[in-house]
Design an enzyme around this catalytic site. Structure first.
Site, mmCIF file in Angstrom:
data_model
loop_
_atom_site.group_PDB
_atom_site.id
_atom_site.type_symbol
_atom_site.label_atom_id
_atom_site.label_comp_id
_atom_site.label_asym_id
_atom_site.label_seq_id
_atom_site.Cartn_x
_atom_site.Cartn_y
_atom_site.Cartn_z
ATOM 1 N N SER A 22 9.085 -2.729 2.747
ATOM 2 C CA SER A 22 10.354 -3.469 3.159
ATOM 3 C C SER A 22 11.520 -3.340 3.959
ATOM 4 O O SER A 22 11.647 -4.676 4.741
ATOM 5 C CB SER A 22 10.910 -2.943 1.897
ATOM 6 O OG SER A 22 10.872 -3.352 0.783
ATOM 7 N N ARG A 76 11.770 -5.742 7.855
ATOM 8 C CA ARG A 76 12.704 -6.472 8.625
ATOM 9 C C ARG A 76 13.039 -5.526 9.841
ATOM 10 O O ARG A 76 13.287 -6.563 10.624
ATOM 11 C CB ARG A 76 13.726 -5.929 7.240
ATOM 12 C CG ARG A 76 13.798 -6.569 5.834
ATOM 13 C CD ARG A 76 14.206 -5.486 4.845
ATOM 14 N NE ARG A 76 14.370 -6.667 3.255
ATOM 15 C CZ ARG A 76 13.392 -6.849 2.635
ATOM 16 N NH1 ARG A 76 12.396 -6.236 3.076
ATOM 17 N NH2 ARG A 76 13.912 -7.182 1.834
ATOM 18 N N ARG A 124 1.542 -17.310 -5.994
ATOM 19 C CA ARG A 124 2.303 -16.767 -6.822
ATOM 20 C C ARG A 124 3.350 -17.976 -6.685
ATOM 21 O O ARG A 124 4.070 -18.908 -5.533
ATOM 22 C CB ARG A 124 2.592 -15.464 -5.518
ATOM 23 C CG ARG A 124 1.628 -14.645 -5.385
ATOM 24 C CD ARG A 124 2.570 -13.203 -4.818
ATOM 25 N NE ARG A 124 3.571 -12.583 -5.480
ATOM 26 C CZ ARG A 124 4.160 -11.710 -5.245
ATOM 27 N NH1 ARG A 124 3.438 -11.143 -3.222
ATOM 28 N NH2 ARG A 124 5.169 -11.209 -5.871
ATOM 29 N N SER A 182 15.847 -10.371 -6.788
ATOM 30 C CA SER A 182 15.298 -10.146 -6.473
ATOM 31 C C SER A 182 15.177 -10.273 -4.594
ATOM 32 O O SER A 182 16.274 -11.217 -4.033
ATOM 33 C CB SER A 182 13.754 -11.631 -6.450
ATOM 34 O OG SER A 182 13.231 -11.976 -4.877
ATOM 35 N N GLN A 232 13.729 -10.108 -1.995
ATOM 36 C CA GLN A 232 12.821 -11.532 -1.294
ATOM 37 C C GLN A 232 13.898 -12.891 -1.116
ATOM 38 O O GLN A 232 14.262 -13.796 -0.194
ATOM 39 C CB GLN A 232 12.139 -11.605 -1.774
ATOM 40 C CG GLN A 232 11.277 -10.612 -1.050
ATOM 41 C CD GLN A 232 9.813 -10.550 -1.661
ATOM 42 O OE1 GLN A 232 9.061 -11.653 -2.694
ATOM 43 N NE2 GLN A 232 8.917 -9.650 -1.217
ATOM 44 N N ASP A 275 8.303 -2.034 -8.097
ATOM 45 C CA ASP A 275 6.997 -1.898 -7.765
ATOM 46 C C ASP A 275 6.002 -0.917 -8.143
ATOM 47 O O ASP A 275 4.629 -0.678 -7.900
ATOM 48 C CB ASP A 275 7.096 -2.127 -5.989
ATOM 49 C CG ASP A 275 6.738 -2.937 -5.636
ATOM 50 O OD1 ASP A 275 7.458 -4.151 -6.317
ATOM 51 O OD2 ASP A 275 8.137 -3.110 -4.303
HETATM 52 C C1 S3P Z 1 10.214 -6.612 -1.363
HETATM 53 C C2 S3P Z 1 10.518 -6.574 -2.573
HETATM 54 C C3 S3P Z 1 10.395 -6.940 -3.790
HETATM 55 C C4 S3P Z 1 8.918 -6.125 -3.866
HETATM 56 C C5 S3P Z 1 8.250 -6.244 -2.922
HETATM 57 C C6 S3P Z 1 8.902 -6.759 -1.589
HETATM 58 C C7 S3P Z 1 11.267 -7.103 0.058
HETATM 59 O O1 S3P Z 1 9.821 -8.154 -4.734
HETATM 60 O O2 S3P Z 1 8.454 -6.359 -5.073
HETATM 61 O O3 S3P Z 1 7.182 -5.663 -2.879
HETATM 62 O O4 S3P Z 1 10.650 -6.095 0.437
HETATM 63 O O5 S3P Z 1 11.940 -7.621 -0.234
HETATM 64 P P1 S3P Z 1 10.675 -9.618 -5.003
HETATM 65 O O6 S3P Z 1 12.248 -9.125 -3.983
HETATM 66 O O7 S3P Z 1 10.503 -10.629 -5.326
HETATM 67 O O8 S3P Z 1 11.494 -8.437 -6.389
#
Ligand code: S3P
Length: 432
Positions: free
Chosen positions: A26, A30, A126, A171, A173, A319
């Site tokens: 992650s 970023r 997805r 989330s 994301q 995760d």
């Molecule tokens: C992530 C957020 C998570 C995680 C993914 C990486 C990220 O997903 O499951 O492997 O880097 O922001 P969600 O935010 O959809 O839960």
């Protein structure tokens, strides 16, 4: 696209040694994104060279960002500012990476050009409505398959206005996509989430100079504030460490030292879960790296017991549930996982996948709509299982195999390169 490989994992006698955990996925994504949008040079050390992060790197190179490799461990990224990206000449392929696709949707929705994002067969299944909806509320023009729910997504960027958004899912994301769109436009954009999801975007955007505030229940960003190039040291990925934490706990006579692991509280749910199960895990040498807490983790094999998991703990370990289910299979009593419906829309349906694969080795594991229930302490038999093309299922089954009665053949293991390219070497190293 990863290679199709089959690996056989034999039961281990015990595990010993030290592992330097590779960079956090992650945070690596970023660092590439924010360095590209910053003015001037950023230096990123310890970036994860997994396929997911390479998808992000290629995407920014396709939009005119220059990246130079310095030695084995450093990337020099020449940022071009918030308005410096160029329209990509082709479709951007995000591979297997949901983080690339969803965070880039937020970035590209605010850029004054046309772009198309797609991904592999798993990513194209997805749900993308969760980012398209708030971005459309901001005025974005995004079209996708299946009634604007799935990739490929076509984005006609620009013309956004700030919003206040209450996300139905916890989330990172979704939160990041909204904040990244908001960061590029005039005004203040606010997002609320039902539970706190990982906060790497908030921490790192602030570190790069964004006007961003986190508060109980959400975050807000005031846009059009320039980001400045920075030095980033990426901590080791706790989601990768998780496989070795569980392996160290369940294989009798084991002791492992996992070095340089990011222990951000929005990610360290796995440590809390394993401690509650009775695991011996010590955090040594706590420190900070580029605004993220880091420690070395010492794990010793332990007698685990079943627990109940739900609520705010779920996004903090989202995760890790495949490998938590492996720990639960070797724990005494029942482990119940609830409030984890999100597992159904990860790289694969991880509830169905773990019930199928662990069940095939004789584990007592029952699916629930929002989780699973595992009755532990049965010994697992050997056999043949499939990863469903999901890196975390493949690695979880390798951990289960270390403690099974006989060899386990795991089909489709090339996907481990998504997040942990040297997983198999590390697994061999601790058995030497
Ligand atoms: C992530 C957020 C998570 C995680 C993914 C990486 C990220 O997903 O499951 O492997 O880097 O922001 P969600 O935010 O959809 O839960």
């Amino acid at each position: 696209m990863h290679k199709f490989e089959t690996r056989t994992v034999a039961p281990a006698k015990f595990l010993r040694g030290e592992i330097v955990v590779p960079g956090d996925k992650s945070i690596s994504h970023r660092s590439i994104m924010f360095a590209s949008l910053a003015k001037g040079v950023s230096r990123v050390r310890g970036l994860l060279r997994g396929e997911d992060c390479l998808s992000t790197l290629k995407a920014f190179q396709a939009m005119g960002i220059e990246v130079v490799e310095k030695g084995e461990d450093e990337l020099i990224i020449q940022g071009r500012g918030l308005a410096g990206l160029q329209e990509p000449g082709d479709v951007i392929d995000c591979g297997n990476s949901g983080t690339t696709l969803r965070l880039m949707s937020g970035i590209l929705a605010a850029q004054p050009f046309f772009s198309v994002l797609t991904g592999d067969q798993y990513l194209r299944k997805r749900p993308m409505g969760r980012v398209i909806n708030p971005l459309t509320d901001m005025g974005a023009r995004i079209l996708g398959r299946d009634g604007n729910q799935k990739a490929p997504l076509a984005i006609d960027g620009g013309g956004l206005k700030p919003i206040e958004y209450h996300s139905p899912v916890a989330s990172a994301q979704v939160k990041s996509a909204v904040l990244l769109a908001g960061m590029q436009i005039e005004g203040t954009t606010t997002i609320y989430e039902p539970h706190l999801s990982r906060d790497h975007s908030e921490r790192m955007l602030r570190y790069f100079g964004a006007d961003l505030e986190s508060f109980e229940g959400g975050a807000r960003v005031t846009g059009r504030v320039a980001l400045e190039g920075r030095e980033v040291d990426v901590p080791g990925d706790i989601s990768s460490a998780a496989f070795f934490l569980v392996a160290g706990l369940i294989v009798p006579g084991s002791e492992l030292l996992l070095k340089n692991v990011g222990v951000n509280p929005t990610r360290s749910g796995i440590i809390d879960i394993l401690l509650q199960m009775g695991g011996s895990i010590e955090q040594l040498n706590p420190r900070e790296l580029s605004g993220e807490p880091v420690a070395d983790l010492l794990v010793k094999s332990s007698h685990l017991k079943g627990i109940e998991i739900g609520g705010e703990l779920v996004p903090r370990a989202i995760d890790e549930f495949p490998v938590v289910s492996v720990a639960a299979a070797f724990a005494e009593g029942v482990t119940s996982i609830r409030d984890a419906k999100e597992l159904r829309v990860k790289e694969t349906d991880r509830i169905a996948a773990m019930c199928e694969t662990l069940g095939r080795l004789g584990a007592q594991i029952e699916p629930r709509e929002d989780g699973m229930q595992i009755t532990g302490r049965q010994s697992l038999r050997g056999g043949k299982v499939n990863s469903f093309g999901d890196h975390r299922i493949a690695m979880s089954m390798a951990v289960a195999a270390l403690c099974a009665n006989a060899e386990v053949e795991i089909e489709d293991t090339g996907c481990t390169a998504t997040s942990l390219p040297n997983f198999w070497e590390l697994l061999t190293k601790i058995q030497a």
